[in-house]
Write a protein that holds these residues in place. Structure first.
Motif, mmCIF file in Angstrom:
data_model
loop_
_atom_site.group_PDB
_atom_site.id
_atom_site.type_symbol
_atom_site.label_atom_id
_atom_site.label_comp_id
_atom_site.label_asym_id
_atom_site.label_seq_id
_atom_site.Cartn_x
_atom_site.Cartn_y
_atom_site.Cartn_z
ATOM 1 N N SER A 79 -11.103 -2.237 -23.577
ATOM 2 C CA SER A 79 -11.284 -2.630 -21.754
ATOM 3 C C SER A 79 -11.174 -4.590 -22.184
ATOM 4 O O SER A 79 -10.518 -5.018 -21.337
ATOM 5 C CB SER A 79 -11.839 -2.187 -20.658
ATOM 6 O OG SER A 79 -11.657 -0.651 -20.641
ATOM 7 N N PHE A 80 -11.075 -4.338 -23.049
ATOM 8 C CA PHE A 80 -11.326 -6.378 -23.244
ATOM 9 C C PHE A 80 -10.896 -6.749 -24.702
ATOM 10 O O PHE A 80 -11.579 -7.962 -25.007
ATOM 11 C CB PHE A 80 -12.928 -7.322 -22.926
ATOM 12 C CG PHE A 80 -13.392 -6.388 -22.087
ATOM 13 C CD1 PHE A 80 -13.628 -6.468 -20.745
ATOM 14 C CD2 PHE A 80 -14.699 -5.336 -22.055
ATOM 15 C CE1 PHE A 80 -14.106 -6.093 -19.635
ATOM 16 C CE2 PHE A 80 -15.509 -4.956 -21.195
ATOM 17 C CZ PHE A 80 -15.215 -5.514 -19.532
ATOM 18 N N PHE A 81 -9.802 -6.601 -25.185
ATOM 19 C CA PHE A 81 -8.946 -6.206 -25.864
ATOM 20 C C PHE A 81 -7.564 -6.700 -25.570
ATOM 21 O O PHE A 81 -6.971 -5.670 -24.758
ATOM 22 C CB PHE A 81 -8.875 -5.710 -27.814
ATOM 23 C CG PHE A 81 -10.722 -5.556 -27.278
ATOM 24 C CD1 PHE A 81 -10.311 -6.830 -29.023
ATOM 25 C CD2 PHE A 81 -11.229 -5.177 -27.849
ATOM 26 C CE1 PHE A 81 -11.376 -6.527 -29.486
ATOM 27 C CE2 PHE A 81 -13.062 -5.322 -28.154
ATOM 28 C CZ PHE A 81 -13.016 -5.830 -29.409
ATOM 29 N N ALA A 82 -6.509 -7.697 -26.425
ATOM 30 C CA ALA A 82 -5.401 -7.103 -26.090
ATOM 31 C C ALA A 82 -3.853 -6.443 -27.142
ATOM 32 O O ALA A 82 -3.652 -6.233 -26.879
ATOM 33 C CB ALA A 82 -4.623 -8.983 -26.403
ATOM 34 N N LEU A 83 -5.111 -5.639 -27.153
ATOM 35 C CA LEU A 83 -4.907 -3.963 -28.338
ATOM 36 C C LEU A 83 -4.283 -3.526 -27.633
ATOM 37 O O LEU A 83 -4.139 -2.882 -26.300
ATOM 38 C CB LEU A 83 -5.846 -4.330 -29.152
ATOM 39 C CG LEU A 83 -6.993 -4.866 -29.930
ATOM 40 C CD1 LEU A 83 -7.633 -4.087 -30.940
ATOM 41 C CD2 LEU A 83 -5.888 -5.102 -31.354
ATOM 42 N N ASN A 84 -3.476 -2.446 -28.208
ATOM 43 C CA ASN A 84 -2.665 -1.441 -27.294
ATOM 44 C C ASN A 84 -3.342 -0.416 -27.239
ATOM 45 O O ASN A 84 -2.645 0.419 -26.211
ATOM 46 C CB ASN A 84 -1.536 -1.596 -27.791
ATOM 47 C CG ASN A 84 -0.932 -1.082 -28.894
ATOM 48 O OD1 ASN A 84 -1.836 -0.107 -29.563
ATOM 49 N ND2 ASN A 84 0.018 -1.724 -29.329
ATOM 50 N N ASP A 85 -4.534 0.114 -27.607
ATOM 51 C CA ASP A 85 -5.507 1.181 -28.111
ATOM 52 C C ASP A 85 -5.775 1.619 -26.586
ATOM 53 O O ASP A 85 -4.744 2.847 -26.523
ATOM 54 C CB ASP A 85 -6.261 0.788 -28.795
ATOM 55 C CG ASP A 85 -6.002 0.678 -30.288
ATOM 56 O OD1 ASP A 85 -5.845 1.129 -31.205
ATOM 57 O OD2 ASP A 85 -6.126 -0.841 -30.631
ATOM 58 N N LEU A 86 -5.993 0.642 -25.751
ATOM 59 C CA LEU A 86 -6.430 2.302 -24.622
ATOM 60 C C LEU A 86 -4.879 2.040 -23.664
ATOM 61 O O LEU A 86 -5.451 3.360 -23.226
ATOM 62 C CB LEU A 86 -6.980 0.238 -23.743
ATOM 63 C CG LEU A 86 -7.817 1.277 -22.554
ATOM 64 C CD1 LEU A 86 -9.076 2.236 -23.368
ATOM 65 C CD2 LEU A 86 -8.552 0.428 -21.453
ATOM 66 N N PHE A 87 -4.333 1.060 -23.175
ATOM 67 C CA PHE A 87 -2.996 1.379 -23.183
ATOM 68 C C PHE A 87 -2.199 2.849 -23.328
ATOM 69 O O PHE A 87 -1.821 3.847 -22.715
ATOM 70 C CB PHE A 87 -1.604 0.242 -22.740
ATOM 71 C CG PHE A 87 -0.714 0.747 -22.284
ATOM 72 C CD1 PHE A 87 -0.200 0.751 -21.188
ATOM 73 C CD2 PHE A 87 0.550 0.389 -23.345
ATOM 74 C CE1 PHE A 87 1.254 1.039 -20.495
ATOM 75 C CE2 PHE A 87 2.123 1.671 -22.791
ATOM 76 C CZ PHE A 87 1.842 1.456 -21.206
ATOM 77 N N VAL A 88 -1.702 2.931 -24.934
ATOM 78 C CA VAL A 88 -1.866 4.665 -25.228
ATOM 79 C C VAL A 88 -2.066 5.138 -24.886
ATOM 80 O O VAL A 88 -2.044 6.338 -25.227
ATOM 81 C CB VAL A 88 -2.311 4.218 -27.271
ATOM 82 C CG1 VAL A 88 -0.921 5.195 -27.976
ATOM 83 C CG2 VAL A 88 -0.621 2.501 -27.183
ATOM 84 N N SER A 89 -4.058 4.729 -25.289
ATOM 85 C CA SER A 89 -4.810 6.232 -25.089
ATOM 86 C C SER A 89 -4.472 7.372 -23.602
ATOM 87 O O SER A 89 -4.655 8.082 -23.200
ATOM 88 C CB SER A 89 -6.161 6.147 -24.850
ATOM 89 O OG SER A 89 -6.855 6.930 -24.380
ATOM 90 N N PHE A 90 -4.031 5.839 -22.694
ATOM 91 C CA PHE A 90 -3.634 6.201 -21.297
ATOM 92 C C PHE A 90 -2.809 6.565 -21.054
ATOM 93 O O PHE A 90 -2.124 7.816 -20.594
ATOM 94 C CB PHE A 90 -4.187 5.022 -20.524
ATOM 95 C CG PHE A 90 -3.523 5.117 -19.156
ATOM 96 C CD1 PHE A 90 -3.460 5.703 -18.451
ATOM 97 C CD2 PHE A 90 -2.244 4.520 -18.357
ATOM 98 C CE1 PHE A 90 -3.126 5.674 -16.659
ATOM 99 C CE2 PHE A 90 -0.856 4.656 -17.565
ATOM 100 C CZ PHE A 90 -1.774 5.234 -16.009
ATOM 101 N N MET A 91 -1.773 6.707 -21.849
ATOM 102 C CA MET A 91 -0.303 7.094 -22.022
ATOM 103 C C MET A 91 0.004 8.171 -22.033
ATOM 104 O O MET A 91 0.209 9.222 -21.215
ATOM 105 C CB MET A 91 0.803 5.916 -22.389
ATOM 106 C CG MET A 91 1.194 5.186 -21.806
ATOM 107 S SD MET A 91 1.811 4.835 -20.213
ATOM 108 C CE MET A 91 3.434 5.387 -19.982
ATOM 109 N N VAL A 92 -0.764 8.313 -22.917
ATOM 110 C CA VAL A 92 -0.656 9.698 -23.751
ATOM 111 C C VAL A 92 -1.892 10.848 -23.141
ATOM 112 O O VAL A 92 -1.311 12.051 -22.740
ATOM 113 C CB VAL A 92 -1.772 9.668 -25.722
ATOM 114 C CG1 VAL A 92 -1.785 11.226 -25.555
ATOM 115 C CG2 VAL A 92 -0.799 9.198 -26.381
ATOM 116 N N LEU A 93 -2.174 10.732 -22.734
ATOM 117 C CA LEU A 93 -3.620 11.315 -21.912
ATOM 118 C C LEU A 93 -2.613 11.765 -20.635
ATOM 119 O O LEU A 93 -2.765 12.326 -20.242
ATOM 120 C CB LEU A 93 -4.601 10.709 -20.942
ATOM 121 C CG LEU A 93 -5.819 10.972 -20.075
ATOM 122 C CD1 LEU A 93 -6.351 12.699 -21.348
ATOM 123 C CD2 LEU A 93 -7.348 10.952 -20.742
ATOM 124 N N SER A 94 -2.563 10.695 -19.719
ATOM 125 C CA SER A 94 -1.426 10.958 -18.492
ATOM 126 C C SER A 94 0.278 11.761 -19.534
ATOM 127 O O SER A 94 0.121 13.045 -18.531
ATOM 128 C CB SER A 94 -0.454 9.671 -18.359
ATOM 129 O OG SER A 94 -1.841 8.825 -17.409
#
Length: 451
Positions: free
Chosen positions: A263-278
């Motif tokens: 949540s404190f990185f400019a990496l796209n990992d959390l966004f990808v995780s959110f989109m895949v889960l959704s």
């Protein structure tokens, strides 16, 4: 969750338009006053990343909504589609960064006027339990706390973060767009996928809408922490768990050390995780009573497609593809109507054509013919080589002599670690929930046993 009359909540468009107008005025005043970054980010979260999608969805699909599903869909639509448009449009028109805010102000005000005058008497019908009402408010509380905490943490950006924030800054302040990889020798479509333009554009929209400097672009990930918990809650509800179970799922997802860390990185990992889960959540919802809800299936595919423009994560597509094929064959859906027949035809012909026309010829030219000109030509149009990936596991090539049979114990440990990263972890968890029996009926499963 079955829709019950006691859970019905009605919201008038006039009141919603008034709230959006007030938030717009507050955000505009904060922008004019100076460096009120935190206030602009807090107000901008519901205003720019939820409200546009909310108004658009409720106007186009005039039906009763589940509160958690509507919030999740509104956030995805606003974040993945509308926010990049707001950042790219000023770059195309070669205007100043504040034009992004003006673009969104115009969008919000136009929507408010339209809905107040034409649809003001109509109400949005929402079905929400007490738990869903509570969870719907939590992101508005959690996001400011996470944002403030991340803003005060001393950060030394990683190399990838530096690239993302620098490219986002060029887009926000110079109106120039660049991918993270060279575009020489590949087609524009492949460059669009591999260049990760969508992620840098998302950071650019966050920078221009909140006023944070580019090196603070990593704070965009803070908004995905509460929303990924909301997606997990919706997924847990699909296995018909009680409120206690769903509450535990929400809490465990939110306090997962990996999600908090990213949540404190400019990496796209959390966004990808959110989109895949959704996307998996929408896909699970599309399978019901030995039928396929085409609208939800299309929503799932669109979310997955959007994810590909942020990171090439095609792993979740494989189980979804095989589950759909299994459902079409096992339930003989292709015999019911033309829609299912067309779906079955597409699911068979598209992958087959892709392999026979692009993937297999590419690997024949690469592995056996050693024809560099043919390899270079086909690679322009090949986003991902599935056959090449499988061959590369067992056969060494010039650029990678190591195969799965020659790995050291530390290499296997690294693979195990990578499998539990956020964008991968959502896949096995979702599949386990999807194929497990319902708590109310342990003798049956939501999916064909062959899946």
């Amino acid at each position: 969750m079955k829709k019950k009359a006691k859970d019905l909540v009605e919201l008038s468009y006039g009141k919603l338009a008034f709230i959006a107008t007030v938030l717009t005025l507050v955000h505009a005043a904060a922008s004019i006053a100076g460096e009120n970054f935190f206030l602009r980010a807090v107000v901008g979260f519901p205003l720019f990343y939820i409200a546009p999608g909310f108004f658009l969805l409720t106007s186009l699909a005039r039906r009763s909504w589940r509160l958690d599903e509507l919030l999740l869909s509104s956030f995805i639509l606003s974040t993945a589609l509308l926010a990049p448009i707001g950042a790219v449009l000023p770059a195309i028109l070669e205007t100043e960064p504040y034009a992004t805010q003006i673009t969104f102000y115009t969008l919000i005000f136009t929507s408010c006027i339209a809905y107040s005058r034409q649809l003001g008497l109509r109400k949005v019908k929402l079905y929400a339990t007490n738990l869903q009402k509570t969870v719907a408010i939590l992101p508005l509380i959690i996001y400011p706390l996470t944002l403030r905490f991340g803003d005060f943490i001393p950060r030394l950006l990683t190399m990838d973060e530096t690239s993302y924030t620098y490219l986002a800054g060029l887009l926000a302040y110079k109106g120039k767009t660049y991918g993270i990889i060279p575009t020489v020798g590949i087609s524009e479509i492949i460059s669009l996928i591999k260049g990760r333009y969508l992620w840098t554009t998302l950071i650019a929209s966050f920078i221009t809408l909140t006023g944070y400097p580019p090196y603070k672009g990593y704070l965009i990930s803070a908004m995905f922490l509460p929303m990924i918990s909301l997606a997990a809650l919706l997924l847990a509800d699909m296995v018909k768990g009680d409120d206690w179970t769903k509450s535990v799922v929400f809490i465990l997802t939110f306090f997962n050390p990996m999600t908090i860390n990213f949540s404190f990185f400019a990496l796209n990992d959390l966004f990808v995780s959110f989109m895949v889960l959704s996307a998996i959540t929408f896909f699970i919802g599309s399978i019901e009573d030995e039928q396929i809800n085409v609208k939800k299936l299309i929503s799932s595919i669109l979310v997955f497609t959007t994810t590909l423009f942020v990171k090439e994560n095609i792993v979740p597509l494989f189980p979804i593809y095989f589950i759909l094929v299994t459902a079409l064959i096992k339930w003989r859906l292709y015999e019911i109507n033309k829609a299912y027949k067309i779906m079955a035809t597409i699911m068979i012909l598209v992958p087959l054509t892709y392999e026979l026309v692009l993937d297999i010829p590419y690997n024949i030219a690469l592995w056996f013919l050693k024809n560099e000109e043919l390899v270079f030509f086909i690679r322009k149009f090949l986003p991902y080589s599935i056959t090449g990936y499988i061959l590369g596991i067992f056969l060494p090539i010039e650029t990678n002599k190591q195969t799965i049979l020659s790995y050291k114990p530390s290499d296997y440990l690294r693979i195990f670690y990578n499998a539990f990263q956020p964008e991968w972890l959502s896949l096995p968890v979702s599949c386990l929930l999807y194929t497990s029996p319902s708590p109310r009926d342990l003798s049956t499963s939501r999916m064909p046993s062959s899946a």
